[in-house]
Design a protein around this motif. Structure first.
Motif, PDB file in Angstrom:
ATOM      1  N   LYS A  99      51.268  77.612  20.617  1.00 39.88           N
ATOM      2  CA  LYS A  99      50.478  76.983  19.560  1.00 39.88           C
ATOM      3  C   LYS A  99      51.053  75.617  19.190  1.00 39.88           C
ATOM      4  O   LYS A  99      50.306  74.657  18.959  1.00 39.88           O
ATOM      5  N   MET A 100      52.377  75.518  19.138  1.00 41.89           N
ATOM      6  CA  MET A 100      53.026  74.254  18.806  1.00 41.89           C
ATOM      7  C   MET A 100      52.775  73.201  19.883  1.00 41.89           C
ATOM      8  O   MET A 100      52.514  72.030  19.572  1.00 41.89           O
ATOM      9  N   LEU A 101      52.853  73.606  21.150  1.00 42.24           N
ATOM     10  CA  LEU A 101      52.584  72.652  22.235  1.00 42.24           C
ATOM     11  C   LEU A 101      51.198  72.052  22.093  1.00 42.24           C
ATOM     12  O   LEU A 101      51.009  70.835  22.264  1.00 42.24           O
ATOM     13  N   ASN A 102      50.224  72.888  21.788  1.00 39.92           N
ATOM     14  CA  ASN A 102      48.858  72.404  21.587  1.00 39.92           C
ATOM     15  C   ASN A 102      48.756  71.525  20.344  1.00 39.92           C
ATOM     16  O   ASN A 102      48.242  70.408  20.389  1.00 39.92           O
ATOM     17  N   GLY A 103      49.255  72.052  19.230  1.00 41.62           N
ATOM     18  CA  GLY A 103      49.067  71.391  17.949  1.00 41.62           C
ATOM     19  C   GLY A 103      49.762  70.052  17.840  1.00 41.62           C
ATOM     20  O   GLY A 103      49.263  69.138  17.171  1.00 41.62           O
ATOM     21  N   SER A 157      76.113  67.391  11.935  1.00 40.00           N
ATOM     22  CA  SER A 157      75.384  66.242  12.496  1.00 40.00           C
ATOM     23  C   SER A 157      73.980  66.611  12.962  1.00 40.00           C
ATOM     24  O   SER A 157      73.153  65.732  13.198  1.00 40.00           O
ATOM     25  N   TRP A 158      73.697  67.907  13.096  1.00 45.23           N
ATOM     26  CA  TRP A 158      72.374  68.350  13.522  1.00 45.23           C
ATOM     27  C   TRP A 158      71.389  68.488  12.363  1.00 45.23           C
ATOM     28  O   TRP A 158      70.178  68.593  12.582  1.00 45.23           O
ATOM     29  N   GLN A 159      71.890  68.535  11.137  1.00 47.24           N
ATOM     30  CA  GLN A 159      71.089  69.030  10.020  1.00 47.24           C
ATOM     31  C   GLN A 159      69.816  68.214   9.762  1.00 47.24           C
ATOM     32  O   GLN A 159      68.750  68.784   9.500  1.00 47.24           O
ATOM     33  N   LYS A 160      69.892  66.921   9.815  1.00 47.56           N
ATOM     34  CA  LYS A 160      68.711  66.105   9.540  1.00 47.56           C
ATOM     35  C   LYS A 160      67.587  66.407  10.518  1.00 47.56           C
ATOM     36  O   LYS A 160      66.413  66.574  10.128  1.00 47.56           O
ATOM     37  N   ASP A 161      67.922  66.494  11.788  1.00 49.05           N
ATOM     38  CA  ASP A 161      66.914  66.808  12.811  1.00 49.05           C
ATOM     39  C   ASP A 161      66.363  68.218  12.629  1.00 49.05           C
ATOM     40  O   ASP A 161      65.164  68.457  12.827  1.00 49.05           O
ATOM     41  N   LEU A 162      67.225  69.158  12.251  1.00 45.47           N
ATOM     42  CA  LEU A 162      66.769  70.534  12.047  1.00 45.47           C
ATOM     43  C   LEU A 162      65.783  70.614  10.886  1.00 45.47           C
ATOM     44  O   LEU A 162      64.768  71.309  10.964  1.00 45.47           O
ATOM     45  N   ASP A 163      66.068  69.894   9.821  1.00 45.02           N
ATOM     46  CA  ASP A 163      65.163  69.899   8.677  1.00 45.02           C
ATOM     47  C   ASP A 163      63.796  69.340   9.059  1.00 45.02           C
ATOM     48  O   ASP A 163      62.752  69.861   8.627  1.00 45.02           O
ATOM     49  N   SER A 164      63.792  68.299   9.864  1.00 43.38           N
ATOM     50  CA  SER A 164      62.517  67.713  10.307  1.00 43.38           C
ATOM     51  C   SER A 164      61.747  68.675  11.196  1.00 43.38           C
ATOM     52  O   SER A 164      60.527  68.831  11.054  1.00 43.38           O
ATOM     53  N   PHE A 165      62.454  69.347  12.111  1.00 44.10           N
ATOM     54  CA  PHE A 165      61.765  70.279  12.999  1.00 44.10           C
ATOM     55  C   PHE A 165      61.192  71.467  12.240  1.00 44.10           C
ATOM     56  O   PHE A 165      60.107  71.955  12.565  1.00 44.10           O
ATOM     57  N   LYS A 166      61.912  71.952  11.240  1.00 46.24           N
ATOM     58  CA  LYS A 166      61.432  73.115  10.494  1.00 46.24           C
ATOM     59  C   LYS A 166      60.077  72.849   9.841  1.00 46.24           C
ATOM     60  O   LYS A 166      59.262  73.771   9.688  1.00 46.24           O
ATOM     61  N   LYS A 167      59.810  71.608   9.479  1.00 43.64           N
ATOM     62  CA  LYS A 167      58.514  71.254   8.907  1.00 43.64           C
ATOM     63  C   LYS A 167      57.410  71.370   9.973  1.00 43.64           C
ATOM     64  O   LYS A 167      56.288  71.795   9.677  1.00 43.64           O
ATOM     65  N   ILE A 168      57.725  70.981  11.196  1.00 42.28           N
ATOM     66  CA  ILE A 168      56.772  71.136  12.301  1.00 42.28           C
ATOM     67  C   ILE A 168      56.573  72.614  12.613  1.00 42.28           C
ATOM     68  O   ILE A 168      55.445  73.101  12.724  1.00 42.28           O
ATOM     69  N   ARG A 169      57.673  73.322  12.752  1.00 47.98           N
ATOM     70  CA  ARG A 169      57.649  74.746  13.102  1.00 47.98           C
ATOM     71  C   ARG A 169      56.772  75.546  12.143  1.00 47.98           C
ATOM     72  O   ARG A 169      56.011  76.432  12.571  1.00 47.98           O
ATOM     73  N   LYS A 170      56.876  75.249  10.869  1.00 47.86           N
ATOM     74  CA  LYS A 170      56.179  76.025   9.841  1.00 47.86           C
ATOM     75  C   LYS A 170      54.669  76.070  10.076  1.00 47.86           C
ATOM     76  O   LYS A 170      54.014  77.054   9.738  1.00 47.86           O
ATOM     77  N   LYS A 171      54.113  75.030  10.666  1.00 48.12           N
ATOM     78  CA  LYS A 171      52.665  74.947  10.868  1.00 48.12           C
ATOM     79  C   LYS A 171      52.153  75.969  11.881  1.00 48.12           C
ATOM     80  O   LYS A 171      50.962  76.264  11.902  1.00 48.12           O
ATOM     81  N   TYR A 172      53.041  76.488  12.716  1.00 44.80           N
ATOM     82  CA  TYR A 172      52.597  77.320  13.840  1.00 44.80           C
ATOM     83  C   TYR A 172      53.078  78.778  13.758  1.00 44.80           C
ATOM     84  O   TYR A 172      52.911  79.545  14.707  1.00 44.80           O
ATOM     85  N   LEU A 173      53.651  79.145  12.625  1.00 40.93           N
ATOM     86  CA  LEU A 173      54.172  80.499  12.491  1.00 40.93           C
ATOM     87  C   LEU A 173      53.040  81.519  12.390  1.00 40.93           C
ATOM     88  O   LEU A 173      52.106  81.356  11.607  1.00 40.93           O
ATOM     89  N   ILE A 174      53.141  82.568  13.171  1.00 39.27           N
ATOM     90  CA  ILE A 174      52.226  83.706  13.092  1.00 39.27           C
ATOM     91  C   ILE A 174      52.859  84.809  12.244  1.00 39.27           C
ATOM     92  O   ILE A 174      52.176  85.580  11.593  1.00 39.27           O
TER      93      ILE A 174
END
Length: 411
Positions: A224-228, A392-409
């Motif tokens: 779903k994420m790949l499509n969205g 050092s990963w945290q900023k990128d992880l926070d950004s990805f979690k916003k994307i991830r949330k859109k596709y959770l089943i």
């Protein structure tokens, strides 16, 4: 169109609908080193493949392609299982061909070993390898198919290549106007999101999109994420249907009843894989050539005065030529520890700090592809701690979690 099926196939259909409630999971047993052999149906997790009533109508009177391996099964109440291809053929579905990922249709090839196309001896169906000359179905291979079904168990780590196979199958289906059904399965590493973000300059089959190492999605959510996010080539979108897992959340403890690949034999190896998988980009052995893959690490050039644990890799199932074959390796046994639900760099850092041949520790190009960035090797070589690297990963992880949330089943 009326949904018609012969008397014989009606009986079979009813049988498989009855068993569709029969998949569950075992509780993790610390320190186990044997493959799990069954499922606990009392937990009532039902994988997508078992929900035949949801997808059989979509396959009726269609020419079907199946992307599958040894994990593509329907579970029964007695803990046994039936392969998806056999089940569909028994139900009168016109399965035309099989597409196989890394490790092959029966899951026996080594990691990275090219797999040739052949025929399945049981069904006589042709098998198209997606880990040989080509990793993406072409128009000729799809032209006679009305629909494709994808059913492969993932473990939720970016450099585990089954999501790259899904990516390319979705692209091919989109480009050739073939609908795709993903039969979803639980992700045993879905309870957290962690690790370095892949930089697009370092894309490969070990990572094709800008996501962290552990992405916290089932393979259906991933599709779903790949499509969205329009992450398929040229922004194409696949006609995608996901058959979700029932009675499942991302916090569910799911023990895989079938090893998903030759070198992930049990819960412990799967839980440690996000952390120890980095050793694949070094000259350190991560348990290949033993029965404790991704539960130990070592090399002949690690300091034997610091590391007292030893083992000797030998050729075995899934590893015909392991690193440091027939050499005594000094390292650490992690088979009995409580595996952290995070990506930890402490073991790679420890091995590097106590390496007697630091210039030959990294296989730099491979390590960069596994990490998805050049920064991680630089951080380790400069002496950063596990905590400093993780921060050092945290900023990128926070950004990805916003994307991830859109596709959770699932919750």
């Amino acid at each position: 169109m009326r949904y018609f099926i012969s008397f014989k196939n009606t009986f079979l259909l009813l049988f498989f609908l009855v068993i569709s409630c029969g998949n569950g999971h075992q509780q993790k047993k610390e320190g186990t080193h044997t493959e799990n052999n069954g499922v606990d149906i009392s937990e009532k997790i039902v994988v997508g493949a078992n929900q035949t009533n949801e997808y059989l109508p979509l396959l009726k009177n269609k020419k079907v392609g199946i992307v599958a391996n040894q994990t593509s099964v329907l579970f029964k109440k007695d803990g046994k299982h039936t392969h998806l291809v056999d089940s569909l053929l028994g139900l009168g579905i016109a399965v035309e061909k099989i597409f196989s990922p890394e490790h092959g249709f029966r899951g026996k090839a080594d990691a990275g070993e090219h797999v040739k196309g052949n025929k399945d001896t049981k069904t006589g169906l042709s098998i198209v390898s997606l880990y040989g000359k080509s990793r993406k179905p072409d128009a000729e291979q799809l032209k006679d198919l009305d629909i494709v079904v994808f059913d492969i168990q993932d473990v939720g780590v970016r450099f585990y290549t089954y999501t790259s196979t899904l990516h390319l199958v979705m692209e091919a289906c989109a480009e050739n106007n073939v609908p795709l059904i993903v039969l979803d399965r639980p992700n045993p590493n879905a309870s957290y999101v962690d690790g370095p973000m892949l930089e697009m300059a370092h894309t490969s089959f070990l990572g094709k999109i800008p996501i962290p190492l552990v992405y916290g999605l089932t393979i259906g959510e991933y599709g779903k994420m790949l499509n969205g996010e329009h992450w398929l080539a040229n922004g194409v979108q696949c006609d995608l249907t996901v058959i979700p897992v029932k009675n499942y959340t991302h916090q569910s403890n799911y023990s895989l009843p079938i090893r998903p690949s030759p070198n992930l034999p049990n819960d412990q190896s799967i839980a440690l894989y996000p952390s120890l998988g980095f050793f694949e980009g070094t000259h350190i052995n991560a348990g290949r050539g033993t029965e404790f893959q991704f539960q130990r690490y070592g090399a002949p050039f690690l300091d034997k005065n610091y590391f007292t644990f030893t083992y000797t890799p030998k050729p075995n199932f899934g590893s015909k030529s392991p690193k440091h074959q027939d050499e005594v390796c000094y390292g650490e046994d992690l088979s009995h520890i409580e595996a952290p639900k995070m990506v930890s760099m402490k073991w790679v850092i420890k091995a590097y700090q106590h390496c007697t041949d630091k210039p030959n520790f990294f296989r730099t190009s491979s390590f960069t592809l596994h990490a998805g960035t050049e920064k991680l090797q630089e951080q380790i070589e400069s002496g950063l701690t596990n905590e400093e690297i993780r921060a050092s990963w945290q900023k990128d992880l926070d950004s990805f979690k916003k994307i991830r949330k859109k596709y959770l089943i699932y919750d």
